[in-house]
Design a protein around this motif. Structure first.
Motif, PDB file in Angstrom:
ATOM      1  N   THR A  37       0.830  -1.204   0.000  1.00 42.37           N
ATOM      2  CA  THR A  37       0.000   0.000   0.000  1.00 42.37           C
ATOM      3  C   THR A  37       0.864   1.253   0.000  1.00 42.37           C
ATOM      4  O   THR A  37       0.585   2.232  -0.711  1.00 42.37           O
ATOM      5  N   GLU A  38       1.927   1.236   0.795  1.00 47.86           N
ATOM      6  CA  GLU A  38       2.855   2.373   0.849  1.00 47.86           C
ATOM      7  C   GLU A  38       3.545   2.570  -0.499  1.00 47.86           C
ATOM      8  O   GLU A  38       3.742   3.709  -0.944  1.00 47.86           O
ATOM      9  N   ALA A  41       1.013   4.092  -2.928  1.00 48.87           N
ATOM     10  CA  ALA A  41       0.754   5.485  -2.577  1.00 48.87           C
ATOM     11  C   ALA A  41       1.857   6.394  -3.103  1.00 48.87           C
ATOM     12  O   ALA A  41       1.579   7.457  -3.694  1.00 48.87           O
ATOM     13  N   TYR A  42       3.092   5.977  -2.909  1.00 42.67           N
ATOM     14  CA  TYR A  42       4.222   6.794  -3.405  1.00 42.67           C
ATOM     15  C   TYR A  42       4.210   6.836  -4.935  1.00 42.67           C
ATOM     16  O   TYR A  42       4.445   7.882  -5.543  1.00 42.67           O
ATOM     17  N   GLU A  45       1.490   9.215  -6.083  1.00 42.20           N
ATOM     18  CA  GLU A  45       1.852  10.608  -5.803  1.00 42.20           C
ATOM     19  C   GLU A  45       2.923  11.120  -6.749  1.00 42.20           C
ATOM     20  O   GLU A  45       3.032  12.335  -6.973  1.00 42.20           O
ATOM     21  N   TYR A  73      -8.538   4.488  -4.652  1.00 40.80           N
ATOM     22  CA  TYR A  73      -8.292   5.634  -5.525  1.00 40.80           C
ATOM     23  C   TYR A  73      -9.415   5.765  -6.550  1.00 40.80           C
ATOM     24  O   TYR A  73     -10.039   4.768  -6.932  1.00 40.80           O
TER      25      TYR A  73
END
Length: 376
Positions: A37-38, A41-42, A45, A73
């Motif tokens: 998930t991290e 997300a990066y 972004e 999202y």
């Protein structure tokens, strides 16, 4: 982020593959969803908008995890790709069942990109056989808007690829091939690119780093490259090589950590293609790397077909190490920790693994030789 035009879309030149997501306790079936998930997300972004998964990745759990993550999202913020698992011919008469399940697993109403997975010698006859209605069904889903763009991935030979294109070329919008500076000649990727050019089909790249093997080079090779581009590391060189090939639209990287995501995104902030001298230097390095090594990429297709349930990629990795060090203690030590039924000697030579190996490795011969070497 560098973007590439495809039809009416702007795709991030770097796509996130999900065959090598972070694991829990090294178990390929247990994805560390928090870390994944991290990573997503990066990636979101910082401009990645293309995410690739498949039915068989992580023992069937990749689609589930990516569906969980991406569902947070807005649907219009990302492009999702998955594939029909024709690498297992027992799936050929299940296209509708599998497709519907994939939509459910990925938590979407449609796929932006959908592929015939791993067209190769094992499955070409079935893929071309209209009785399975795979092409017919997928084209119907495209007409209904549940597939936006249809393509295929290929690990088979040039001739196999040509047969597939001769039948389905008018409906194929993109093709995913194994491409890096080793496989440009070793896997005849250069010839496959030329074939795709004839059909005006853009290239999607898989295995750009060859399972991570191109991320670390020998000290001599590293020093040679630093003389040409002082700040570029081995990973950047591999990606810059692909940026040199104009037919390449999408480069998929199977990233396993947030650190890798950050590193790769940093590289793709710019395009810095190689010149002729730099390309030739990489080809020379590739020649040296190919001197005797088995080209396993740890895709793990073999393990799903092994009746002995051997960890074949790991055994081949140890075999390569044992051969290139001329013996040593590492391979015998590791193999010695394995149960008897999981050692190279447990291979029964059935060659089921070889029938699905994208790299066409003679696995049974390698394991027999490995077993003999360990006894000597």
């Amino acid at each position: 982020m560098v973007y590439k035009n495809f039809k009416q879309l702007k795709l991030s030149a770097l796509g996130m593959g999900s065959m090598r997501l972070p694991l829990i306790e090294g178990n390929n079936a247990k994805i560390d969803e928090q870390k994944a998930t991290e990573m997503v997300a990066y990636a979101m972004e910082n401009g990645i908008n293309y995410y690739d998964t498949a039915w068989g990745y992580h023992d069937g759990n990749s689609e589930i995890v990516m569906g969980n993550i991406l569902s947070k999202y807005p649907r219009e913020k990302y492009y999702l790709a998955t594939k029909f698992p024709g690498y297992d011919v027992s799936n050929m008469d299940k296209v509708e069942e599998i497709f519907e399940k994939q939509l459910e697993k990925c938590k979407v109403d449609y796929f932006d990109f959908y592929l015939f997975h791993n067209v190769c010698e094992l499955n070409i006859e079935q893929y071309l056989d209209e009785k399975y209605k795979i092409h017919e069904y997928l084209m119907k889903q495209k007409q209904n808007g549940r597939i936006r763009h249809l393509g295929f991935s290929v690990h088979g030979s040039y001739d196999v690829m040509k047969r597939f294109l001769e039948k389905y070329r008018k409906d194929m919008e993109f093709c995913q091939i194994q491409l890096n500076y080793i496989d440009f000649s070793f896997q005849h990727a250069n010839d496959k690119i030329e074939l795709l050019k004839q059909y005006h089909i853009p290239v999607w790249v898989m295995e750009p780093l060859r399972g991570g093997k191109l991320c670390k080079l020998s000290e001599n090779d590293t020093e040679t490259l630093k003389q040409l581009r002082k700040e570029a590391d081995a990973t950047e060189w591999a990606f810059r090589f692909l940026q040199t090939i104009p037919e390449v639209t999408m480069i998929l990287s199977g990233m396993s950590s947030l650190e890798q995501v950050k590193q790769n995104i940093e590289i793709f902030q710019t395009e810095k293609p190689l010149n002729k001298t730099e390309k030739q230097t990489l080809f020379t390095i590739a020649d040296g790397m190919l001197n005797g090594k088995l080209p396993c990429t740890s895709c793990r297709y073999c393990t799903t077909h092994c009746p002995q349930q051997l960890d074949i990629p790991r055994l081949l990795e140890l075999y390569n190490e044992h051969r290139f060090t001329g013996g040593g203690f590492i391979a015998p030590m590791v193999v010695g920790t394995l149960p008897e039924e999981k050692r190279p000697s447990a291979c029964i030579g059935c060659k089921s693994c070889e029938a699905v190996c994208p790299q066409q490795i003679k696995i049974s011969e390698a394991l027999a030789d490995f077993s003999a070497k360990l006894k000597s």
